[in-house]
Design a protein around this motif. Structure first.
Motif, short mmCIF file in Angstrom:
data_model
loop_
_atom_site.label_atom_id
_atom_site.label_comp_id
_atom_site.label_asym_id
_atom_site.label_seq_id
_atom_site.Cartn_x
_atom_site.Cartn_y
_atom_site.Cartn_z
N ALA A 1 12.07 2.21 78.51
CA ALA A 1 12.93 3.38 78.36
C ALA A 1 13.45 3.48 76.94
O ALA A 1 13.53 2.48 76.21
N ALA A 2 13.78 4.70 76.52
CA ALA A 2 14.31 4.90 75.17
C ALA A 2 15.56 4.07 74.99
O ALA A 2 16.36 3.91 75.90
N ARG A 3 15.69 3.52 73.79
CA ARG A 3 16.84 2.67 73.52
C ARG A 3 18.13 3.48 73.53
O ARG A 3 18.13 4.69 73.30
N PRO A 4 19.24 2.83 73.78
CA PRO A 4 20.53 3.52 73.66
C PRO A 4 20.81 3.80 72.19
O PRO A 4 20.20 3.22 71.30
N ARG A 5 21.75 4.71 71.95
CA ARG A 5 22.19 4.94 70.58
C ARG A 5 22.79 3.63 70.05
O ARG A 5 23.66 3.03 70.68
N ALA A 6 22.27 3.16 68.93
CA ALA A 6 22.67 1.84 68.47
C ALA A 6 22.63 1.77 66.95
O ALA A 6 21.92 2.53 66.29
N LEU A 7 23.40 0.85 66.41
CA LEU A 7 23.47 0.61 64.97
C LEU A 7 23.64 -0.88 64.75
O LEU A 7 24.42 -1.53 65.45
N MET A 8 22.91 -1.42 63.77
CA MET A 8 23.00 -2.85 63.49
C MET A 8 23.75 -3.08 62.19
O MET A 8 23.46 -2.45 61.17
N VAL A 9 24.72 -3.99 62.23
CA VAL A 9 25.48 -4.38 61.05
C VAL A 9 24.93 -5.71 60.56
O VAL A 9 25.03 -6.73 61.25
N GLN A 10 24.32 -5.71 59.38
CA GLN A 10 23.87 -6.94 58.75
C GLN A 10 24.71 -7.18 57.50
O GLN A 10 25.47 -6.32 57.06
N GLY A 11 24.58 -8.38 56.94
CA GLY A 11 25.41 -8.73 55.79
C GLY A 11 24.60 -9.31 54.67
O GLY A 11 23.47 -9.76 54.84
N THR A 12 25.20 -9.33 53.48
CA THR A 12 24.56 -9.96 52.34
C THR A 12 24.68 -11.48 52.41
O THR A 12 24.03 -12.19 51.63
N GLY A 13 25.49 -12.00 53.33
CA GLY A 13 25.64 -13.44 53.49
C GLY A 13 26.50 -13.74 54.69
O GLY A 13 26.97 -12.84 55.40
N SER A 14 26.72 -15.04 54.95
CA SER A 14 27.61 -15.45 56.03
C SER A 14 29.06 -15.17 55.64
O SER A 14 29.40 -15.18 54.46
N ASP A 15 29.89 -14.93 56.63
CA ASP A 15 31.33 -14.76 56.44
C ASP A 15 31.67 -13.56 55.55
O ASP A 15 32.69 -13.56 54.86
N VAL A 16 30.83 -12.54 55.55
CA VAL A 16 31.18 -11.32 54.82
C VAL A 16 32.01 -10.38 55.69
O VAL A 16 32.44 -9.32 55.22
N PRO B 1 18.47 1.45 63.08
CA PRO B 1 18.97 1.62 61.71
C PRO B 1 19.98 0.52 61.41
O PRO B 1 20.65 0.00 62.30
N VAL B 2 20.09 0.18 60.13
CA VAL B 2 20.95 -0.93 59.70
C VAL B 2 21.94 -0.44 58.66
O VAL B 2 21.60 0.37 57.79
N VAL B 3 23.17 -0.93 58.74
CA VAL B 3 24.15 -0.76 57.68
C VAL B 3 24.44 -2.15 57.12
O VAL B 3 24.60 -3.11 57.88
#
Length: 501
Positions: free
Chosen positions: A3-18, A163-165
């Protein structure tokens, strides 16, 4: 067909503890306050700070906090893969809430991709009926040496079509280089998945970094989501990992608070957020003592925290000479309390013939409680509540995550009664005690009574859990004020789901 994915957004970081964990929690609270049905998700986590769900499984503590921010109950599917380090080279693997054995670091890199189907299954479960799923990455998005078989960052974003921020931490310096450098080292398809970026932990007027945001946007083509100022409220939230403990940590009292508590930083310290309620007390100073330093002689109490490797940390205590410090503290009339693994450290012996908690064998404990612990392969994972009879019958509530059972004469004086059964132990004079219950100090009545037993007039009456919710609201309001939340929501609506056969 998936099934089509839910509306979603992924938060990634430039490093740990950001600040990824706090950002997801704050976004969850902000969008929930807008009336959206939000859920958090982290495909793979590595942390010895765990929480228990109603299903009787365990997930990363951060995902439990994020679920709380979203106003929903935590689920094992919010963190389908949890790695709990037991040594520098190996970890216990928890899949969808259940411990599935151990794995060495080298083997994990070659085998992790096999967990992707379970991760995607959990993602679909979490997203069912939700308006928005906020996904947290792990570590740095720029770890291209770990990209093959990745299920934590871009590997999962690719598999789920997300998509990623990207979040950068300006407080540690070099944030422009960290953001632009991430774009430079990623493969073109991975870099294209990043639709926006933000800068976190800015001290001062965020408008002063406008030129920096323009520079990053010009070099990367990413949408500038905003600059988030340093938020003092984040200190009132539990931290995800032990990075915070590498900095000086103390209570919020004056130069010399009435009560001082010492906590040795064990090599495999676990669930150290158990101490957060004490850190919040204005008349209490909590010192996390790092290796290489003695435990302070003038501490009113020593608290031994949880550990993922009881026998390993018994050896570490002795290597550091902390066993001598603790015994001397006890002989001088000081108080000692052990939580979970800390309780096991206090006994006469820890037996592990099958190697359930590391290498098989037996180790002498500190001998401050007349109990012994026998490790077992089956892990106890459950929520619990009860009372503390010797502290005015104060109500307690929390959770258990442990292997083994602790028995002996001092266990006939349990620290708490959980759902009617005895838990923990106390010495005859009550100056040494312990319990398997995580969250003990989060119970306001117990914390107040325990502090009063150390020194009268110490307890503040602080409602700790209410303070956590107030902090989440403050963070959500700051995100509304400083970030383009409408723009982030629009990014989450972008098409990109490309199901695998």
């Amino acid at each position: 067909m998936r099934a089509a994915r839910p509306r979603a957004l992924m938060v990634q970081g430039t490093g740990s503890d950001v600040g990824k964990s706090v950002l997801v929690a704050g976004l969850a609270r902000a969008y929930a306050r807008r009336g959206l049905k939000v859920a958090p998700f982290k495909p793979q986590n590595m942390s010895n700070n765990a929480a228990v769900t109603a299903e009787g499984g365990e997930i990363g503590r951060a995902q439990a906090l994020q679920a709380r921010a979203a106003g929903i109950a935590p689920s094992v599917h919010m963190n389908p893969v949890l790695l709990k380090p037991e040594s520098d080279r190996g970890s216990q693997v928890v899949i969808q809430g259940r411990a599935e054995g151990r794995i060495e670091a080298g083997a994990w890199r070659s085998r992790r991709a096999r967990f992707l189907p379970a991760i995607l299954d959990s993602f679909a479960t979490v997203g069912a009926g939700r308006d928005l799923v906020l996904v947290e990455g792990a570590g740095s998005a720029a770890e291209v040496n770990l990209r093959a078989g990745d299920v934590a960052n871009m590997g999962f974003a690719e598999a789920a079509g997300l998509p990623v921020v990207l979040a950068g931490d300006i407080d540690r310096g070099g944030v422009i280089a960290a953001l632009v450098g991430t774009a430079a080292v990623l493969s073109p398809p991975d870099a294209a998945r990043i639709r926006g970026f933000l800068v976190n932990k800015f001290r001062g007027d965020p408008a002063l970094f406008a030129d920096g945001m323009d520079f990053v946007a010009g070099r990367t083509g990413w949408h500038p989501v905003g600059v988030l100022p340093w938020l003092p409220a984040t200190a009132r939230l539990p931290a995800e990992d032990a990075v915070r403990l590498e900095r000086p940590v103390a209570g919020r009292g004056g130069d010399r608070p009435p009560v001082s508590i010492a906590v040795p930083m064990l090599s495999r310290i676990a669930n150290f957020d158990d101490l957060d309620p004490l850190l919040a007390e204005p008349a209490v100073s909590v010192a996390f003592v790092p290796p290489g330093r003695p435990l302070p002689r003038d501490a009113d109490a020593i608290v031994l925290p949880g550990t993922k490797s009881t026998r390993g940390d018994l050896a570490m205590l002795r290597e550091q000479g902390w066993d001598i410090d603790i015994i001397a503290h006890r002989r001088a009339g000081g108080r000692v309390l052990g939580l979970c693994g800390g309780l096991q450290l206090l006994g006469r012996r820890v037996d592990d013939p099958q190697g359930s908690d590391g290498a098989p064998g037996s180790s002498p404990g500190l001998g401050l409680l007349d109990v012994a612990t026998a490790m077992a392969a089956q892990k106890v994972v459950r929520e619990a509540q009860g009372i503390a009879p010797d502290y005015g019958g104060a109500a307690v509530r929390g959770y258990e995550i442990h292997m083994g059972a602790t028995e002996g004469p001092d266990a006939a004086r349990p620290l708490v009664l959980l759902d009617g059964r005895p838990d923990g132990a106390r010495s005859a004079d009550g100056r040494v005690e312990g319990s398997y219950l995580h969250g003990l100090f989060g119970s306001d009545g117990f914390r107040a009574a325990w502090l009063e037993s150390l020194r009268a007039g110490t307890a503040s009456g602080l409602p700790f859990e209410a303070g956590v919710d107030a902090a989440l609201d403050e963070i959500a309001e700051a995100l509304e004020a400083h970030l383009d939340l409408d723009g982030l929501l629009a990014l989450a609506e972008e098409p990109g789901w490309s199901p695998r056969p």
